[in-house]
Design an enzyme around this catalytic site. Structure first.
Site, PDB file in Angstrom:
ATOM      1  N   CYS A 114       0.810  -1.229   0.000  1.00  0.00           N
ATOM      2  CA  CYS A 114       0.000   0.000   0.000  1.00  0.00           C
ATOM      3  C   CYS A 114       0.842   1.278   0.000  1.00  0.00           C
ATOM      4  O   CYS A 114       0.355   2.345  -0.370  1.00  0.00           O
ATOM      5  CB  CYS A 114      -0.969  -0.004   1.175  1.00  0.00           C
ATOM      6  SG  CYS A 114      -2.148  -1.348   1.079  1.00  0.00           S
ATOM      7  N   HIS A 247      -3.360   7.549   2.140  1.00  0.00           N
ATOM      8  CA  HIS A 247      -3.732   6.216   1.661  1.00  0.00           C
ATOM      9  C   HIS A 247      -5.152   5.928   2.135  1.00  0.00           C
ATOM     10  O   HIS A 247      -5.496   6.172   3.298  1.00  0.00           O
ATOM     11  CB  HIS A 247      -2.757   5.187   2.228  1.00  0.00           C
ATOM     12  CG  HIS A 247      -3.161   3.779   1.958  1.00  0.00           C
ATOM     13  ND1 HIS A 247      -3.591   3.365   0.702  1.00  0.00           N
ATOM     14  CD2 HIS A 247      -3.221   2.684   2.759  1.00  0.00           C
ATOM     15  CE1 HIS A 247      -3.886   2.067   0.764  1.00  0.00           C
ATOM     16  NE2 HIS A 247      -3.676   1.649   1.996  1.00  0.00           N
ATOM     17  N   ASN A 277     -10.040   0.232  -0.421  1.00  0.00           N
ATOM     18  CA  ASN A 277      -8.576   0.255  -0.358  1.00  0.00           C
ATOM     19  C   ASN A 277      -8.022  -0.343  -1.657  1.00  0.00           C
ATOM     20  O   ASN A 277      -8.133  -1.547  -1.884  1.00  0.00           O
ATOM     21  CB  ASN A 277      -8.107  -0.546   0.870  1.00  0.00           C
ATOM     22  CG  ASN A 277      -6.598  -0.527   1.043  1.00  0.00           C
ATOM     23  OD1 ASN A 277      -5.862  -0.123   0.142  1.00  0.00           O
ATOM     24  ND2 ASN A 277      -6.140  -0.988   2.185  1.00  0.00           N
TER      25      ASN A 277
HETATM   26  N1  COA Z   1     -19.026  -7.958   8.357  1.00  0.00           N
HETATM   27  C1  COA Z   1     -19.568  -8.189   9.562  1.00  0.00           C
HETATM   28  N2  COA Z   1     -18.843  -8.525  10.625  1.00  0.00           N
HETATM   29  C2  COA Z   1     -17.513  -8.629  10.474  1.00  0.00           C
HETATM   30  C3  COA Z   1     -16.887  -8.392   9.243  1.00  0.00           C
HETATM   31  C4  COA Z   1     -17.698  -8.042   8.160  1.00  0.00           C
HETATM   32  N3  COA Z   1     -17.197  -7.784   6.938  1.00  0.00           N
HETATM   33  N4  COA Z   1     -15.553  -8.561   9.400  1.00  0.00           N
HETATM   34  C5  COA Z   1     -15.351  -8.900  10.680  1.00  0.00           C
HETATM   35  N5  COA Z   1     -16.538  -8.940  11.342  1.00  0.00           N
HETATM   36  C6  COA Z   1     -16.769  -9.246  12.742  1.00  0.00           C
HETATM   37  C7  COA Z   1     -15.700 -10.101  13.346  1.00  0.00           C
HETATM   38  O1  COA Z   1     -15.930 -11.459  13.069  1.00  0.00           O
HETATM   39  C8  COA Z   1     -15.826  -9.780  14.813  1.00  0.00           C
HETATM   40  O2  COA Z   1     -16.882 -10.524  15.334  1.00  0.00           O
HETATM   41  P1  COA Z   1     -16.766 -11.193  16.807  1.00  0.00           P
HETATM   42  O3  COA Z   1     -16.592 -10.016  17.736  1.00  0.00           O
HETATM   43  O4  COA Z   1     -18.061 -11.907  16.939  1.00  0.00           O
HETATM   44  O5  COA Z   1     -15.567 -12.069  16.738  1.00  0.00           O
HETATM   45  C9  COA Z   1     -16.265  -8.322  14.823  1.00  0.00           C
HETATM   46  O6  COA Z   1     -16.760  -8.051  13.508  1.00  0.00           O
HETATM   47  C10 COA Z   1     -15.155  -7.366  15.161  1.00  0.00           C
HETATM   48  O7  COA Z   1     -14.027  -7.692  14.380  1.00  0.00           O
HETATM   49  P2  COA Z   1     -12.706  -6.878  14.478  1.00  0.00           P
HETATM   50  O8  COA Z   1     -11.723  -7.417  13.494  1.00  0.00           O
HETATM   51  O9  COA Z   1     -12.268  -6.769  15.903  1.00  0.00           O
HETATM   52  O10 COA Z   1     -13.245  -5.444  14.005  1.00  0.00           O
HETATM   53  P3  COA Z   1     -12.523  -4.062  14.000  1.00  0.00           P
HETATM   54  O11 COA Z   1     -13.322  -3.065  14.709  1.00  0.00           O
HETATM   55  O12 COA Z   1     -11.062  -4.174  14.335  1.00  0.00           O
HETATM   56  O13 COA Z   1     -12.614  -3.671  12.451  1.00  0.00           O
HETATM   57  C11 COA Z   1     -11.253  -3.667  10.471  1.00  0.00           C
HETATM   58  C12 COA Z   1     -12.018  -4.523  11.491  1.00  0.00           C
HETATM   59  C13 COA Z   1     -10.565  -4.630   9.505  1.00  0.00           C
HETATM   60  C14 COA Z   1     -12.238  -2.804   9.729  1.00  0.00           C
HETATM   61  C15 COA Z   1     -10.229  -2.794  11.217  1.00  0.00           C
HETATM   62  O14 COA Z   1      -9.470  -3.556  12.109  1.00  0.00           O
HETATM   63  C16 COA Z   1      -9.291  -2.119  10.263  1.00  0.00           C
HETATM   64  O15 COA Z   1      -9.688  -1.282   9.479  1.00  0.00           O
HETATM   65  N6  COA Z   1      -7.993  -2.416  10.337  1.00  0.00           N
HETATM   66  C17 COA Z   1      -7.027  -1.845   9.452  1.00  0.00           C
HETATM   67  C18 COA Z   1      -7.072  -2.584   8.175  1.00  0.00           C
HETATM   68  C19 COA Z   1      -6.350  -1.883   7.097  1.00  0.00           C
HETATM   69  O16 COA Z   1      -6.494  -0.706   6.922  1.00  0.00           O
HETATM   70  N7  COA Z   1      -5.563  -2.643   6.345  1.00  0.00           N
HETATM   71  C20 COA Z   1      -4.891  -2.171   5.228  1.00  0.00           C
HETATM   72  C21 COA Z   1      -3.714  -1.365   5.599  1.00  0.00           C
HETATM   73  S1  COA Z   1      -2.853  -1.022   4.145  1.00  0.00           S
END
Ligand code: COA
Length: 320
Positions: A114, A247, A277
């Site tokens: 990225c 980004h 993204n």
């Molecule tokens: N739809 C519904 N529920 C979802 C889901 C989706 N697409 N993806 C995950 N969940 C659920 C999980 O299973 C989890 O459920 P549980 O609590 O029953 O286990 C819950 O949502 C929370 O998951 P979690 O991963 O802790 O959520 P979060 O608040 O951290 O958000 C992201 C997840 C990925 C959106 C967040 O962590 C993020 O944006 N991270 C950075 C990612 C990024 O930018 N990557 C690229 C960098 S270049």
């Protein structure tokens, strides 16, 4: 006289097919509400048959060249950032060169996921200032849809495909151009965001894997720090910045980083809602939107930043 790399034109290309959250929710266990609340993403573009990283990159370059008023034949450097090349080799940059009919140039790919566009921009800037080339195409292009695990709802909703390109030209003694760039990497975090395949290990392409929470935490800290560094290197303060083009991974990361830096949200370009993204393509795609709609004007101080797998991260400050 000091040479600066000036952006002469910006271009973009998106696949034909736009996929909104509701369409995704019909295929995987997710909802529009969850995706919007956690990420700010509402839709993404997904490459279809015949659309590849290379074809999208070439289309973005054609638009950037036309807007710059520079002929393809006058390009002597092509730096293409991608983690999803058309083939393992040759580089997608050389494919773009052939598609654009550029008879001779330096052409290579850069792999920093990225952060790839920031790495590519910094390398091209160094080469222009070092006198190795005069006019460069710097491209971020990806088809992440092809390395997504469409059964993993935690990742497949986050990414999209597309390409953005800038024409960079060396100019002697002017005010405009790239003022400073700063790049970083910390390979101890490889397993936070990676693809579980490759030519030298599994012999397969592999699928994207991510520990979202950890990536989020590192992103805010690293981006805040590198923005501070690049401003200091360019002898600028936060108050001097007209536009930040971050980004586009997640609206919450962008908000948190801006807040930590004391930057008001109305100076931050946000396109994650429509593009999701797009990895290395996200910064040039967002830049193109803000230039075309008239927000970013010649003379504005613009800061670009990104963070990605590796981890890698970087920033650039420029007078547009
Ligand atoms: N739809 C519904 N529920 C979802 C889901 C989706 N697409 N993806 C995950 N969940 C659920 C999980 O299973 C989890 O459920 P549980 O609590 O029953 O286990 C819950 O949502 C929370 O998951 P979690 O991963 O802790 O959520 P979060 O608040 O951290 O958000 C992201 C997840 C990925 C959106 C967040 O962590 C993020 O944006 N991270 C950075 C990612 C990024 O930018 N990557 C690229 C960098 S270049």
């Amino acid at each position: 006289m000091s040479v600066k790399s000036v952006i002469r034109g910006v271009g973009a290309a998106l696949p034909k097919r736009r996929v909104d959250n509701a369409e995704l929710a019909a295929q995987v266990d997710t909802s529009d509400e969850w995706i919007v609340e956690r990420t700010g993403i509402r839709s993404r573009y997904i490459a279809g048959e015949g659309e590849t990283t290379g074809t999208l990159a070439a289309d973005a370059c054609r638009q950037a060249l036309a807007r710059a008023g520079i002929a393809a034949a006058d390009i002597d450097l092509i730096v293409l950032a991608t983690a999803t090349p058309d083939q393992t080799f040759p580089s997608t940059a050389t494919k773009v060169q052939a598609m654009l009919g550029i008879p001779d140039a330096i052409a290579f790919d850069v792999q920093a996921v990225c952060s790839g566009f920031l790495y590519a921009l910094s390398v091209a800037d160094s080469m222009l200032r070092g006198g190795n080339a005069r006019r460069a195409l710097v491209i971020g292009a990806e088809t992440f849809s092809r390395i997504l695990d469409w059964e993993d709802r935690a990742t497949c909703v986050l990414f999209g495909d597309g390409a953005g390109a800038v024409v960079l030209e060396a100019e002697d003694g002017g005010e405009r151009g790239i003022l400073a760039t700063r790049l970083h990497a910390d390979g101890r975090h490889n397993e936070m965001l990676y693809v579980d395949g490759g030519p030298s290990t599994t012999g397969t392409v592999g699928k994207l894997r991510m520990k979202g929470r950890e990536v989020f935490r590192h992103a805010v800290v690293n981006l805040h720090d590198v923005l501070g560094e690049v401003l200091e290197a360019a002898d600028l303060s936060v108050a001097d910045v007209d536009w930040v083009v971050p980004h586009q991974a997640n609206a919450r990361i962008i908000d948190a980083t801006a807040r930590k830096l004391g930057l008001s949200a109305d100076r931050v370009v946000l396109t994650v809602d429509r593009h999701a993204n797009t990895s290395a393509a996200s910064v040039p795609l967002a830049l193109e939107v803000a230039v075309q709609d008239g927000r970013i004007k010649p003379g504005d101080i613009v800061v670009l930043e990104a963070m990605g797998g590796g981890f890698t991260w970087g920033a650039a400050a420029l007078r547009f």
